[in-house]
Write a protein that holds these residues in place. Structure first.
Motif, PDB file in Angstrom:
ATOM      1  N   ASN A 117       0.855  -1.180   0.000  1.00  0.00           N
ATOM      2  CA  ASN A 117       0.000   0.000   0.000  1.00  0.00           C
ATOM      3  C   ASN A 117       0.899   1.240   0.000  1.00  0.00           C
ATOM      4  O   ASN A 117       1.665   1.443   0.942  1.00  0.00           O
ATOM      5  CB  ASN A 117      -0.909  -0.006   1.226  1.00  0.00           C
ATOM      6  CG  ASN A 117      -2.002   1.023   1.115  1.00  0.00           C
ATOM      7  OD1 ASN A 117      -1.776   2.138   0.667  1.00  0.00           O
ATOM      8  ND2 ASN A 117      -3.199   0.652   1.530  1.00  0.00           N
ATOM      9  N   PRO A 118       0.825   2.083  -1.029  1.00  0.00           N
ATOM     10  CA  PRO A 118       1.704   3.252  -1.117  1.00  0.00           C
ATOM     11  C   PRO A 118       1.295   4.408  -0.197  1.00  0.00           C
ATOM     12  O   PRO A 118       2.025   5.386  -0.071  1.00  0.00           O
ATOM     13  CB  PRO A 118       1.582   3.670  -2.591  1.00  0.00           C
ATOM     14  CG  PRO A 118       0.213   3.240  -2.972  1.00  0.00           C
ATOM     15  CD  PRO A 118      -0.047   1.967  -2.194  1.00  0.00           C
ATOM     16  N   ASN A 119       0.150   4.297   0.453  1.00  0.00           N
ATOM     17  CA  ASN A 119      -0.323   5.364   1.342  1.00  0.00           C
ATOM     18  C   ASN A 119       0.309   5.201   2.714  1.00  0.00           C
ATOM     19  O   ASN A 119       0.173   4.151   3.352  1.00  0.00           O
ATOM     20  CB  ASN A 119      -1.844   5.317   1.445  1.00  0.00           C
ATOM     21  CG  ASN A 119      -2.506   5.508   0.099  1.00  0.00           C
ATOM     22  OD1 ASN A 119      -2.155   6.424  -0.638  1.00  0.00           O
ATOM     23  ND2 ASN A 119      -3.430   4.636  -0.235  1.00  0.00           N
ATOM     24  N   LEU A 120       0.989   6.237   3.165  1.00  0.00           N
ATOM     25  CA  LEU A 120       1.678   6.193   4.449  1.00  0.00           C
ATOM     26  C   LEU A 120       0.721   5.814   5.570  1.00  0.00           C
ATOM     27  O   LEU A 120      -0.387   6.329   5.658  1.00  0.00           O
ATOM     28  CB  LEU A 120       2.338   7.532   4.750  1.00  0.00           C
ATOM     29  CG  LEU A 120       3.461   7.941   3.794  1.00  0.00           C
ATOM     30  CD1 LEU A 120       3.979   9.330   4.151  1.00  0.00           C
ATOM     31  CD2 LEU A 120       4.593   6.935   3.792  1.00  0.00           C
ATOM     32  N   GLY A 121       1.152   4.883   6.390  1.00  0.00           N
ATOM     33  CA  GLY A 121       0.376   4.463   7.541  1.00  0.00           C
ATOM     34  C   GLY A 121      -0.703   3.444   7.240  1.00  0.00           C
ATOM     35  O   GLY A 121      -1.339   2.930   8.150  1.00  0.00           O
TER      36      GLY A 121
END
Length: 141
Positions: A117-121
């Motif tokens: 998942n490239p979205n931080l967190g």
């Protein structure tokens, strides 16, 4: 004596669950959903470097908008598919550590499937049946 034994068992169990996956160490190549070659390098010290289309990020230190950061990885072999977490740390300490997570599984000794998942967190806990831009098939170089 019992406290020491219990502590030893707890340490052993936690190290087994979050031990680095030594089979992952090395260079893995593939293509993204647009056909661009991508490369992931997992080193023995726990750092990851990624490159695509001439851009390289990760490792012991690299620049992100004027901030020097490092990128390490951790694996969790206690679940299937295995969990992989990228840890981005600001080396000055001015900004909080952030993560990106996903899953991976071995297809065979020289091929691996990643979904990050490239979205931080945020994280993925499984693969999906349809083709998506966050899933890669990589081969050991």
């Amino acid at each position: 004596m019992k406290k020491g034994f219990v502590l030893f068992i707890l340490i052993l169990i936690s190290s087994l669950s979050f031990a680095q996956d030594k089979k992952l160490v090395g260079t893995w190549k593939g293509n993204d959903s647009q056909g661009t070659e991508i490369k992931f390098i997992f080193d023995t010290e726990g750092y990851i470097t990624m490159s695509s289309d001439g851009l390289e990020v990760g490792g012991k230190n690299f620049d992100v908008n004027g901030i020097t950061v490092s990128m390490k990885y951790e694996t969790d072999l206690s679940q299937t598919p295995h969990k992989l977490t990228y840890i981005l740390t600001d080396l000055s300490g001015a900004y909080p550590t952030v993560t990106m997570s996903g899953v991976y599984q071995y297809i065979n000794a020289n091929s691996i499937k990643f979904r990050i998942n490239p979205n931080l967190g945020e994280s993925y806990d499984s693969f999906v049946d349809e083709v998506d831009e966050d899933t890669f098939i990589l081969k050991r170089e």
